[in-house]
Enzyme design. Structure first.
Site: not given
Ligand code: G3H
Ligand code: 13P
Ligand code: ZN
Length: 307
Positions: A82-83, A104, A134, A182, A212, A258, A279
């Site tokens: 990615d990128h 990218d 891109e 965004k 997202s 995330r 855990r």
């Protein structure tokens, strides 16, 4: 199952009007959560590794984790960079067994973006590796580049760029952005531009970054348990579904994973102040990744039972 190339995945997705989810992976729990969701939904998947993820986990570690996931998997999985910031990193990932890389060059002048993309294409295609590039610029923050405002992709330039660089898929800017903030006001994507680009490039797979949706229940959960996420806002799910019907074959999702993990870890920690076994809180975090990816496959991507 061996690592798959995106070629057939995208061809079918394009024809049937759905998209493949490209999910960012950084550690074992994220990989396991994504893979469990894909297996249950019988959905093809793209696991993508950013330069930052590679630095955090180490290329060998992250690849071994991915290999472990693939050894168990009975669904097709692409492993994608990615990128990719430059030729050298793309080369390292191609040499390391990735089936797809993104170069990218979106922050570069048009001719320089073509030149570096073509350099990666020449190296990748000789080795059967797919190349995403891109054109246009997304607002928001990525590891190696940060942009205050976006520059939407010009349709004529997109055609010329794909022809001259030889890239296999193209990420375009139509109003999405990276991260969890965004839109200040109403969410808006330039669908007219998307339709124009896809009509000028029939059959060509387009990619949407910064996709997202920032589901508000997770923002609320994080904030309830001590987070400070303010007015986080994403791309509405139905807009992404629409994009998937207009030539967008790959939809990139990182922030939602995330957010789901962090909200659940915060909740667990707040409710179990005595806990200190990692855990104990990583288990609900992994489950949250699985649930989030399953939700994406069903509500956004439309990729269930496409194997
Ligand atoms: O587009 C960027 C992705 O969300 C990856 O983020 O560079 O912090 O790993 P990262
Ligand atoms: P989000 O920040 O919207 O999840 O975008 C992720 C992305 O584009 C990764 O390349
Ligand atoms: Zn991105």
């Amino acid at each position: 199952m061996p690592i798959t190339t995106p070629k057939e995945m995208f061809a079918r997705a394009y024809k049937e009007g759905y998209a493949i989810g490209a999910f960012n992976v950084n550690n074992m729990e994220i990989i396991q959560g994504i893979m469990q969701a894909g297996a249950e939904e019988r959905s093809p998947l793209i696991l993508q590794v950013s330069a930052g993820a590679r630095k955090y986990a180490g290329q060998v570690y992250i690849m071994k984790l991915v290999e472990a996931a693939l050894a168990e998997a009975d669904i097709p999985v692409v492993v994608h960079l990615d990128h990719g910031p430059d030729f050298e990193l793309c080369k390292a990932c191609i040499d390391g067994g990735f089936s797809s890389v993104m170069i990218d060059g979106s922050h570069l002048p048009f001719e320089e973006n073509i030149a570096v993309t073509k350099q990666v294409v020449d190296y990748a295609h000789d080795r059967g590796v797919w190349v995403e590039a891109e054109l246009g610029r997304l607002a928001g923050v990525e590891e190696h580049v940060s942009s205050e405002s976006s520059i939407y992709t010009d349709p004529d330039q997109a055609v010329e760029f794909a022809q001259r660089s030889g890239c296999d898929s193209l990420a375009i800017a139509i109003g999405t952005s990276h991260g969890a903030y965004k839109f200040k006001g109403e969410a808006k994507l330039d669908f007219e531009r998307l339709d124009k680009i896809s009509s000028m490039m029939p059959g060509y797979p387009l990619v949407l970054h910064g996709a997202s949706s920032v589901p508000q229940e997770f923002v609320a959960m994080a904030n309830e348990y001590g987070g400070k996420l303010g007015d986080a806002k994403g791309v509405p799910e139905e807009m992404l579904r629409q994009a998937a019907k207009s030539g967008v074959c790959k939809i990139n999702i990182d922030s939602d994973i995330r957010l789901a993990m962090t909200a659940n870890i915060r909740k667990y920690m707040a409710e179990h102040p005595e806990a200190f076994d990692p855990r104990a809180y990583l288990k609900p975090a992994r489950q949250a990744v699985k649930d989030m990816v399953q939700r994406k496959i069903r509500n956004v991507l439309g990729s269930s039972n496409k194997i």
